[in-house]
Design a protein around this motif. Structure first.
Motif, PDB file in Angstrom:
ATOM      1  N   ASP A 185     -60.580  48.941   3.655  1.00 20.16           N
ATOM      2  CA  ASP A 185     -60.576  49.966   4.053  1.00 20.16           C
ATOM      3  C   ASP A 185     -61.814  50.008   4.924  1.00 20.16           C
ATOM      4  N   LEU A 186     -62.985  49.722   3.538  1.00 21.69           N
ATOM      5  CA  LEU A 186     -64.105  50.468   3.771  1.00 21.69           C
ATOM      6  C   LEU A 186     -65.362  48.754   4.407  1.00 21.69           C
ATOM      7  N   ILE A 187     -64.331  47.386   3.744  1.00 24.24           N
ATOM      8  CA  ILE A 187     -65.509  46.457   4.131  1.00 24.24           C
ATOM      9  C   ILE A 187     -65.121  46.044   5.447  1.00 24.24           C
ATOM     10  N   ALA A 188     -63.592  46.362   5.996  1.00 21.40           N
ATOM     11  CA  ALA A 188     -63.255  45.930   7.562  1.00 21.40           C
ATOM     12  C   ALA A 188     -64.232  47.442   8.499  1.00 21.40           C
ATOM     13  N   ALA A 189     -64.276  48.489   8.248  1.00 23.31           N
ATOM     14  CA  ALA A 189     -65.189  49.683   8.379  1.00 23.31           C
ATOM     15  C   ALA A 189     -67.052  48.730   8.347  1.00 23.31           C
ATOM     16  N   TRP A 190     -67.390  47.983   7.524  1.00 27.29           N
ATOM     17  CA  TRP A 190     -68.596  47.999   7.902  1.00 27.29           C
ATOM     18  C   TRP A 190     -69.053  46.858   8.254  1.00 27.29           C
ATOM     19  N   VAL A 191     -67.928  46.046   8.573  1.00 23.51           N
ATOM     20  CA  VAL A 191     -68.153  44.137   9.423  1.00 23.51           C
ATOM     21  C   VAL A 191     -68.498  45.385  10.614  1.00 23.51           C
ATOM     22  N   ARG A 192     -66.949  45.606  11.154  1.00 25.48           N
ATOM     23  CA  ARG A 192     -67.432  46.723  12.682  1.00 25.48           C
ATOM     24  C   ARG A 192     -68.226  47.193  12.960  1.00 25.48           C
ATOM     25  N   SER A 193     -68.762  47.662  12.405  1.00 24.56           N
ATOM     26  CA  SER A 193     -70.001  48.518  12.083  1.00 24.56           C
ATOM     27  C   SER A 193     -71.749  47.546  12.576  1.00 24.56           C
ATOM     28  N   LEU A 194     -71.351  46.270  11.878  1.00 20.59           N
ATOM     29  CA  LEU A 194     -72.599  46.162  13.015  1.00 20.59           C
ATOM     30  C   LEU A 194     -73.011  45.530  14.197  1.00 20.59           C
ATOM     31  N   ASP A 195     -74.251  45.801  13.781  1.00 23.51           N
ATOM     32  CA  ASP A 195     -74.591  44.626  15.324  1.00 23.51           C
ATOM     33  C   ASP A 195     -74.316  43.370  15.464  1.00 23.51           C
ATOM     34  N   ALA A 196     -74.978  43.530  17.027  1.00 22.35           N
ATOM     35  CA  ALA A 196     -74.683  41.299  17.042  1.00 22.35           C
ATOM     36  C   ALA A 196     -75.731  40.922  16.261  1.00 22.35           C
ATOM     37  N   GLU A 197     -77.013  41.575  16.244  1.00 20.70           N
ATOM     38  CA  GLU A 197     -77.957  40.733  15.710  1.00 20.70           C
ATOM     39  C   GLU A 197     -78.822  41.739  14.458  1.00 20.70           C
ATOM     40  N   PRO A 198     -77.882  41.841  13.074  1.00 16.76           N
ATOM     41  CA  PRO A 198     -78.130  42.967  12.065  1.00 16.76           C
ATOM     42  C   PRO A 198     -79.430  42.228  11.732  1.00 16.76           C
ATOM     43  N   ASP A 199     -80.472  43.546  11.100  1.00 12.15           N
ATOM     44  CA  ASP A 199     -81.497  43.130  10.627  1.00 12.15           C
ATOM     45  C   ASP A 199     -81.358  43.934   9.317  1.00 12.15           C
ATOM     46  N   PHE A 200     -81.173  43.364   8.342  1.00 11.04           N
ATOM     47  CA  PHE A 200     -81.133  43.887   6.920  1.00 11.04           C
ATOM     48  C   PHE A 200     -82.849  43.884   5.960  1.00 11.04           C
ATOM     49  N   THR A 201     -83.697  44.022   6.310  1.00 12.92           N
ATOM     50  CA  THR A 201     -84.967  43.938   6.402  1.00 12.92           C
ATOM     51  C   THR A 201     -85.660  44.794   5.049  1.00 12.92           C
ATOM     52  N   ARG A 202     -85.565  44.381   3.890  1.00 18.83           N
ATOM     53  CA  ARG A 202     -85.904  46.315   3.247  1.00 18.83           C
ATOM     54  C   ARG A 202     -86.614  47.219   4.312  1.00 18.83           C
TER      55      ARG A 202
END
Length: 353
Positions: free
Chosen positions: A336-353
């Protein structure tokens, strides 16, 4: 069937667990995984033993979900007198748990069952009784003569403990939960995302050869070029005797998905996962990883120019034994957590630290 058993796809998980698939010989488990995936996803594989299932736009950058299919095993190194087989370990064995076990050998002309032999306690001298068993002191007895054994079981034949999965109370018990359960989780998370308009290309990967260095994850990550990823594995359940909560965190059965916190994993994805868990009321715990995570994430993170990644783990008792144990509630929380995380992402997510 208990309420916990209803939380997960028992038929698929048990089918995966039943297959003998030691490191480098993952074919049988991979076939079960692919067959399940083909019912709802685009499926492929590579020459190294990785299998892939994906949903979402085919031309979009990939988000990779990795769970390794291999298990620790044994490999025949010598056929000696009376047909007794000497073996080496594939992965990290404690020889004490092998004593008296049945073994399935994946011989060229068909599987052969043998038993792990050791001198009986009656013929051990007092000093020997005090000593821990070493792998070189054990052997596999297949009930064949030396001539028959050499003809049917060549050097290099792999094997695994012969043990059926089962429910013990509300817990799942089996060999190979490390990490067939991770491969199960990533595909079930992908299934949970199906039927929706996905913004991303999401690829679940049943990886090979994690137990000796995460080599399958290295190959698969190079192929996919993911913009982000998650490795799913197991961690030590901390209410069992002898496991330190000061070292591993507070990770009891029923506590949900365990998230790794450390310098190698992405703090951005960690924050996103915690937010998703809190929003959806999915239970989770945190564990510190000061250096490597010792999962597929370690090679994925360093693939090409680097992949921001997280590690999601299932609490597990009796790791690397014939009878590992997990809780279905924690397996469900990871899905459930992995699926919820993917659904929450923006179309162009920024993972810069």
């Amino acid at each position: 069937m208990s309420s916990q058993q209803q939380h997960i796809n028992r038929e698929f998980l048990f089918a995966l667990l039943r297959e003998a698939a030691p490191r480098g010989f993952e074919r049988r488990a991979a076939d079960v995984w692919k067959r399940e995936a083909s019912g709802f996803a685009r499926v492929s594989e590579d020459h190294y033993g990785n299998v892939y299932a994906e949903l979402g736009p085919e031309d979009a950058p990939a988000i990779a979900l990795l769970g390794h299919l291999d298990e620790i095993g044994l490999i025949v190194s010598h056929v000696g007198d009376e047909g007794f087989l000497s073996v080496l370990g594939i992965g990290g064995w404690d020889p004490q748990v092998l004593v008296g076990q049945r073994v399935r050998l994946l011989a060229p002309d068909g599987d052969i069952i043998g038993v792990v032999g050791k001198k009986a306690i009656h013929v051990l001298d007092p000093e020997e009784r005090k000593q821990a068993s070493r792998l070189e002191d054990l052997w596999i007895d297949v009930g064949l003569s030396q001539e028959e054994a050499r003809a049917r079981i060549p050097v290099g034949t792999p094997g695994v403990i012969e043990q059926e999965p089962l429910w013990v109370g509300d817990k799942i018990v089996s060999r190979a939960l490390d990490n067939r359960v991770g491969a199960f989780i990533v595909l079930e998370a992908l299934r949970a995302l199906g039927g929706e308009d996905l913004k991303h290309r999401v690829v679940a990967v049943g990886t090979s050869q994690e137990e000796i260095g995460s080599y399958g994850a290295q190959v698969g990550s190079h192929r996919l070029r993911p913009v982000a990823g998650v490795a799913v594995d197991v961690t030590h359940e901390t209410r069992q005797p002898g496991v330190s909560e000061k070292k591993y965190g507070v990770v009891p059965f029923g506590s949900g998905a365990n998230l790794a916190v450390g310098p190698l994993t992405s703090p951005v994805i960690l924050r996103q996962m915690i937010a998703a868990a809190q929003e959806k009321e999915i239970p989770y715990t945190l564990s510190a990883n000061p250096r490597l995570t010792y999962t597929d994430a370690d090679t994925m993170i360093l693939s090409r120019s680097g992949v921001p990644a997280a590690v999601v783990s299932v609490p597990n008792r009796y790791m690397h034994s014939p009878n590992e144990m997990v809780d279905a509630r924690d397996v469900r929380a990871c899905i459930d957590l992995i699926a919820a995380w993917v659904r929450s992402l923006d179309a162009e997510p920024d993972f810069t630290r």
